[in-house]
Design a protein around this motif. Structure first.
Motif, short mmCIF file in Angstrom:
data_model
loop_
_atom_site.label_atom_id
_atom_site.label_comp_id
_atom_site.label_asym_id
_atom_site.label_seq_id
_atom_site.Cartn_x
_atom_site.Cartn_y
_atom_site.Cartn_z
N TRP A 45 0.83 -1.19 0.00
CA TRP A 45 0.00 0.00 0.00
C TRP A 45 0.87 1.25 0.00
O TRP A 45 0.58 2.22 -0.69
CB TRP A 45 -0.93 0.00 1.22
N THR A 77 -12.68 1.81 4.78
CA THR A 77 -12.14 0.47 4.96
C THR A 77 -10.71 0.59 5.46
O THR A 77 -10.11 1.68 5.39
CB THR A 77 -12.16 -0.30 3.64
N PHE A 79 -8.12 -0.33 4.01
CA PHE A 79 -7.31 0.09 2.87
C PHE A 79 -7.45 1.59 2.62
O PHE A 79 -6.45 2.30 2.42
CB PHE A 79 -7.74 -0.70 1.64
N GLN A 80 -8.69 2.11 2.64
CA GLN A 80 -8.89 3.54 2.41
C GLN A 80 -8.25 4.38 3.51
O GLN A 80 -7.67 5.43 3.23
CB GLN A 80 -10.40 3.83 2.35
N VAL A 112 -12.08 4.30 -3.94
CA VAL A 112 -11.66 2.91 -4.10
C VAL A 112 -12.88 2.08 -4.49
O VAL A 112 -13.86 2.03 -3.74
CB VAL A 112 -11.02 2.36 -2.82
N ALA A 114 -13.98 -1.67 -5.25
CA ALA A 114 -13.59 -3.08 -5.16
C ALA A 114 -14.49 -3.91 -6.07
O ALA A 114 -15.72 -3.74 -6.05
CB ALA A 114 -13.69 -3.57 -3.72
N VAL A 176 -9.09 -3.98 -7.27
CA VAL A 176 -9.52 -2.66 -6.82
C VAL A 176 -9.07 -1.61 -7.84
O VAL A 176 -8.00 -1.73 -8.44
CB VAL A 176 -8.95 -2.30 -5.43
N VAL A 198 -5.95 -8.05 -5.87
CA VAL A 198 -5.98 -8.16 -4.42
C VAL A 198 -6.04 -9.64 -4.05
O VAL A 198 -6.79 -10.40 -4.68
CB VAL A 198 -7.21 -7.42 -3.83
N TYR A 206 -10.72 -4.53 1.97
CA TYR A 206 -11.11 -3.62 0.89
C TYR A 206 -12.63 -3.41 0.85
O TYR A 206 -13.16 -2.87 -0.11
CB TYR A 206 -10.61 -4.17 -0.44
#
Length: 228
Positions: A45, A77, A79-80, A112, A114, A176, A198, A206
């Protein structure tokens, strides 16, 4: 020999004539071979954030300098949240002003998306693998590149290094699309989009929540009609 050549030529003409010049829909065709990175660790990331930051900064340099404000999602999330945090760190470390308030700042939005594709998608990982031409000499099967190494041990290292560029396992069904936009109330100042594979085991990071498997029904209810 002349008879065989003429026969083959006639057969080719007949086959070409059988091919239809018109179809109701376009014929499916593959894209040229391309590589798409697979995210498998938090360190990955950071790598993509550094790349995003460099591209954003390159666009920002085309306009008068202004502070930027990183707009976080309402319910991010993991990830975000990591993207927003790491992008702030990268911008600050590179000397850019990151505001804690949107007033008077350019707004940076991180979108993002997914996606879940069909499982067991085909892949052709053998494309471009190394092939040995002799002692200490390797070449790619599809490109005219030759690599010379001093010893057989070096040849094995070269082959392993070449193959290591491909992620192990099947083609992930999860991808993603990351879009970063820099804008004010009137226009977009910078914008870029990237796509990544991913690991399917990390889908929850995600924002993809798979439904729980349903338990098998152990009982059934029968309705009895009429007199007993």
């Amino acid at each position: 020999m002349a008879l065989k050549t003429a026969t083959a030529l006639v057969a080719g003409i007949l086959l070409a004539g059988c091919a239809s010049r018109y179809t109701p829909t376009p014929l499916p065709a593959n894209f040229p071979v391309a590589k798409q990175a697979k995210l498998q660790a938090a360190g990955h990331w950071g790598v993509i954030v550094d790349d995003i930051e460099k591209r954003i900064v390159a666009e920002l340099k085309k306009s008068p300098p202004r502070p930027v404000f990183i707009a976080e999602a309402r319910d991010p999330t993991p990830f975000q949240r990591a993207l927003a945090t790491q992008l702030t760190t990268s911008l600050v470390n590179d000397g850019h002003t990151v505001s804690r308030s949107p007033a008077g700042s350019l707004r940076v939005d991180l979108d993002v998306q997914a996606l879940t594709f069909a499982a067991d998608r085909p892949q052709y990982r053998n494309h471009g693998q190394l092939a040995s031409l002799g002692a200490g000499i390797w070449t790619t099967r599809d490109t005219p590149v030759k690599l010379e190494v001093a010893s057989s041990g070096g040849a094995l290292d070269t082959r392993d290094t070449w193959n290591a560029q491909f992620a192990p396992g099947e083609t992930p069904k999860t991808e993603v699309i990351v879009t970063v936009s820099v804008s004010d109330q009137y226009r977009y100042v910078a914008r870029n989009t990237s796509a990544y594979y991913v690991a399917d085991t990390d889908r929850m990071l995600y924002g993809i929540i798979d439904p729980l498997p349903q338990e098998p029904q152990l009982t059934r209810i029968f309705k009895v009609r009429g007199d007993m």
